[in-house]
Design a protein around this motif. Structure first.
Motif, PDB file in Angstrom:
ATOM      1  N   ALA A   2       0.843  -1.191   0.000  1.00  0.00           N
ATOM      2  CA  ALA A   2       0.000   0.000   0.000  1.00  0.00           C
ATOM      3  C   ALA A   2       0.877   1.239   0.000  1.00  0.00           C
ATOM      4  N   SER A   3       0.405   2.283  -0.659  1.00  0.00           N
ATOM      5  CA  SER A   3       1.187   3.513  -0.779  1.00  0.00           C
ATOM      6  C   SER A   3       0.257   4.718  -0.718  1.00  0.00           C
ATOM      7  N   ARG A   4       0.733   5.795  -0.110  1.00  0.00           N
ATOM      8  CA  ARG A   4      -0.014   7.059  -0.042  1.00  0.00           C
ATOM      9  C   ARG A   4       0.972   8.215  -0.171  1.00  0.00           C
ATOM     10  N   GLN A   5       0.492   9.325  -0.720  1.00  0.00           N
ATOM     11  CA  GLN A   5       1.279  10.552  -0.729  1.00  0.00           C
ATOM     12  C   GLN A   5       0.555  11.584   0.119  1.00  0.00           C
ATOM     13  N   VAL A   6       1.347  12.393   0.818  1.00  0.00           N
ATOM     14  CA  VAL A   6       0.771  13.415   1.690  1.00  0.00           C
ATOM     15  C   VAL A   6       1.719  14.597   1.765  1.00  0.00           C
ATOM     16  N   SER A   7       1.143  15.774   1.890  1.00  0.00           N
ATOM     17  CA  SER A   7       1.924  16.998   2.059  1.00  0.00           C
ATOM     18  C   SER A   7       2.090  17.258   3.557  1.00  0.00           C
ATOM     19  N   ILE A   8       3.297  17.584   3.970  1.00  0.00           N
ATOM     20  CA  ILE A   8       3.595  17.832   5.391  1.00  0.00           C
ATOM     21  C   ILE A   8       2.948  19.144   5.828  1.00  0.00           C
ATOM     22  N   ALA A   9       2.069  19.082   6.812  1.00  0.00           N
ATOM     23  CA  ALA A   9       1.332  20.266   7.269  1.00  0.00           C
ATOM     24  C   ALA A   9       2.022  20.996   8.424  1.00  0.00           C
ATOM     25  N   SER A  10       2.847  20.308   9.200  1.00  0.00           N
ATOM     26  CA  SER A  10       3.484  20.947  10.354  1.00  0.00           C
ATOM     27  C   SER A  10       4.398  22.076   9.901  1.00  0.00           C
ATOM     28  N   SER A  11       4.303  23.214  10.580  1.00  0.00           N
ATOM     29  CA  SER A  11       5.036  24.404  10.167  1.00  0.00           C
ATOM     30  C   SER A  11       6.552  24.224  10.186  1.00  0.00           C
ATOM     31  N   VAL A  12       7.065  23.341  11.024  1.00  0.00           N
ATOM     32  CA  VAL A  12       8.514  23.096  11.054  1.00  0.00           C
ATOM     33  C   VAL A  12       8.883  21.820  10.311  1.00  0.00           C
ATOM     34  N   GLY A  13       7.911  21.217   9.629  1.00  0.00           N
ATOM     35  CA  GLY A  13       8.175  19.969   8.925  1.00  0.00           C
ATOM     36  C   GLY A  13       8.267  18.811   9.906  1.00  0.00           C
ATOM     37  N   LEU A  14       8.923  17.744   9.463  1.00  0.00           N
ATOM     38  CA  LEU A  14       9.067  16.565  10.333  1.00  0.00           C
ATOM     39  C   LEU A  14      10.328  16.709  11.167  1.00  0.00           C
ATOM     40  N   HIS A  15      10.263  17.573  12.159  1.00  0.00           N
ATOM     41  CA  HIS A  15      11.374  17.825  13.050  1.00  0.00           C
ATOM     42  C   HIS A  15      10.863  17.777  14.488  1.00  0.00           C
ATOM     43  N   ALA A  16      11.675  17.250  15.375  1.00  0.00           N
ATOM     44  CA  ALA A  16      11.394  17.200  16.814  1.00  0.00           C
ATOM     45  C   ALA A  16      10.024  16.590  17.138  1.00  0.00           C
ATOM     46  N   ARG A  17       9.109  17.395  17.662  1.00  0.00           N
ATOM     47  CA  ARG A  17       7.819  16.866  18.141  1.00  0.00           C
ATOM     48  C   ARG A  17       7.003  16.207  17.030  1.00  0.00           C
TER      49      ARG A  17
END
Length: 89
Positions: A2-17
């Motif tokens: 299975a595969s999905r694409q998604v746009s990162i919504a977090s303002s700092v991207g995939l960092h820390a929290r």
């Protein structure tokens, strides 16, 4: 697989929290899950170091893949998570 694409919504991207929350959710699926930016090799979505090293920024599209029973449902949960601004919560 299975595969999905998604746009990162977090303002700092995939960092820390946001990365920690994503890795925790990916690990809880019990499935092998990968995440990749366009043009990059997929990394283990259950590894905080790998996810942070990916350097996915706000607005970038990533591809998630999972294999096994329940892969579609697991990816749907992960897409929903990444579609929210986890920094604002």
């Amino acid at each position: 697989m299975a595969s999905r694409q998604v746009s990162i919504a977090s303002s700092v991207g995939l960092h820390a929290r946001p990365a920690a929350l994503f890795v925790q959710e990916a690990t809880s699926t019990g499935l092998p899950v990968t995440i990749a930016k366009e043009g990059a090799e997929p990394v283990d979505a259950r590894s905080i170091l790998a996810v942070m090293a990916l350097g996915a920024k706000h607005g970038e599209t990533v591809t998630l893949e999972a294999q096994g029973d329940g892969a579609d449902a697991a990816l749907d949960k992960l897409v929903a998570l990444l579609s929210r601004d986890l920094d604002a919560e």
